[in-house]
Design an enzyme around this catalytic site. Structure first.
Site: not given
Ligand code: GLN
Length: 480
Positions: A70, A145, A169
């Site tokens: 990532k 994400s 994420s």
């Molecule tokens: N979907 C969550 C957010 O938008 C989680 C993001 C994450 O775990 N980096 O914050």
């Protein structure tokens, strides 16, 4: 050998038996990206073959095994953009600890995976550079994400990837793409070299197609690190040791009823999870139906804490120290504001503003302080629950992968994507999402197992036992 969809375990055997050389495997992997990634857009960059170092010996547990990282995890001298314009041409000055450990184990790092900008999102749509597709249906998002990391693994382009999880994420994109996603106990994996979103919740996590592969990659990266004082004092461990296909004797699994039967749950997801529960029952697990009342407050709590920490963490991107700078600015204040206006996307800007609001003198009592209190209640509720059951089982997501743009005008629905996942981040405990079926439109379904602090071994063992009883992990999207 057909490289597509081969697991790490299979590739290691093929390499050991000399059916495949490191160079052949690297080139086959890059060729698959060249063929499929123009459509899938899982990678922001694939490294030039010559610049990907092949192992010089066979010692490492990931020797020669390709994976993708990532783009918020530092790989020395490679770009590190967090899918944001503000870091468009920034290069990492050092390796993250997780990357240094992977390199030491001989892993081949082939590129940078797409993501939501600064890991803020649930669909990878907030990336400034690309829209990653879900390999099961190209009109659907891969989740986020870590959407690029999950899509590349699901499409059989690489057998493993690293993502990061602040609220879900790794598990949510893994579930949307039909693969295994693991979020470790907070502090098990060093955050050194991971660009911070909400530091008290962030953890690097692993995406793979099988539980064994996942445990192997985590074994390579986990453990104490002098460069991250929040790491736990854990000795290196081989998490594949406990994977014998059985469950622990007298295993008690708590089913989180207020999650499984929450409003808005897709009925086919509920049915698939009930079938997964029946698999555990047949294996001899004791099933305890229970409620976690604080879970219903976790998304709101996560919303406040994550924005507060994000506002502080992202203050460093000011045009002076990192990345893009507005060279026409006439004063220091103008430099800060125009650089940040140009460099950040809308989602990031919104979160910085909300974060500053919930921390502001007039409002921090009502928002931030209360959220921290609820977080403490959640932690003690989990601790009490784990006195009664070994693990918890619940959905990863309420509905299957959605279409691009589906929530453009309904941000609340997008934020509710974290409803089932963020509690584990808030409590700092480990959780794994596993594939357990498909809805009738052909999109994958995942469920998660959540355990107490440093229960990774038990989670992997229990997940692996389910996987051995089912065939979901052997199914692959068409066209790849
Ligand atoms: N979907 C969550 C957010 O938008 C989680 C993001 C994450 O775990 N980096 O914050």
């Amino acid at each position: 050998m057909n490289f597509a969809f081969a697991t790490i375990k299979e590739l290691r055997t093929a390499l050991r038996n000399k059916q495949l050389s490191y160079k052949e495997l690297r080139d086959a992997c890059l060729a698959r990206f060249a063929q499929h990634d123009p459509t899938l857009e899982s990678a922001l960059e694939l490294f030039d073959a010559q610049s990907i170092e092949l192992p010089t010996n066979d010692d490492g547990i990931l020797a020669g095994i390709p994976g993708i990282i990532k783009d918020n995890i530092s790989q020395k001298d490679r770009k590190l953009t967090c899918a944001s314009k503000i870091l468009e041409n920034y290069r990492a000055l050092y390796d993250a600890t997780a990357i240094a450990r992977l390199k030491k184990e001989g892993a081949l790092l082939v590129g940078r995976a797409n993501m939501d900008e600064f890991a803020m999102g649930s669909s990878t749509e907030t990336s400034a550079f690309a829209k990653t597709k879900n390999p099961w249906n190209l009109s659907r998002v891969p989740g986020g994400s870590s959407g690029g990391s999950a899509a590349a693994v699901a499409a059989g382009l690489v057998p493993w990837s690293l993502g990061s999880s602040t609220g879900g994420s790794v598990r949510q994109p893994a579930a949307f793409c039909g693969i295994v996603g693991f979020k470790p106990t907070y502090g098990l994996v060093s955050r050194y070299g991971l660009v911070a979103y909400a530091s008290s919740l962030d953890q690097i996590g692993v995406c793979t197609r099988t539980v064994y592969d996942n445990a192997l990659v985590l074994s390579a990266i986990a453990g104490k690190d002098a460069r991250d004082s929040s790491t736990l004092d854990c000795a290196p461990q081989d998490f594949t040791q406990s994977l014998d296909g059985s469950i622990k004797p007298r295993l008690k699994i708590g089913i989180v009823e207020n999650a499984l039967h929450a409003d808005g749950m897709h009925p086919e997801i509920v049915a698939a999870i009930e079938s997964a529960i029946a698999v555990y029952e047949r294996m001899g697990a004791e099933i305890v139906r229970l409620k976690l009342p604080t879970l219903d407050y976790s998304a709101a709590t996560y919303f406040i804490i994550s924005r507060a920490e994000a506002a502080s963490n992202l203050a460093r991107f000011d045009g002076v120290r990192y990345g893009v700078r507005d060279k026409n600015a006439q004063s220091l204040d103008a430099l800060y504001s125009s650089t940040r206006s140009l460099g950040f996307g809308d989602e990031v800007k919104t979160r910085i503003m909300v974060g500053n609001y919930v921390l502001s003198a007039g409002h921090s009592g009502a928002f931030y302080d209360n959220a921290k209190k609820v977080q403490r209640l959640m932690r003690s509720e989990f601790a009490d629950t784990f006195k009664k059951v070994d693990l918890l089982l619940m959905p990863t997501h309420p509905t299957p992968a959605f279409s691009f743009g589906a929530f453009d005008h309904d941000k609340l629905q997008m934020d509710l994507q974290d409803y089932f996942t963020c509690a584990a981040n808030l409590a700092g405990i480990p959780a794994i999402s596993l594939p357990c079926g498909f809805v009738s439109e052909g999109l994958p379904i995942g469920f998660q197992l959540v355990g107490p602090h440093v229960s990774e071994e038990l989670l992997y063992q229990t997940a692996h036992a389910y996987e051995q009883q089912t065939a979901w992990h052997t199914m692959h999207p068409e066209g790849f």
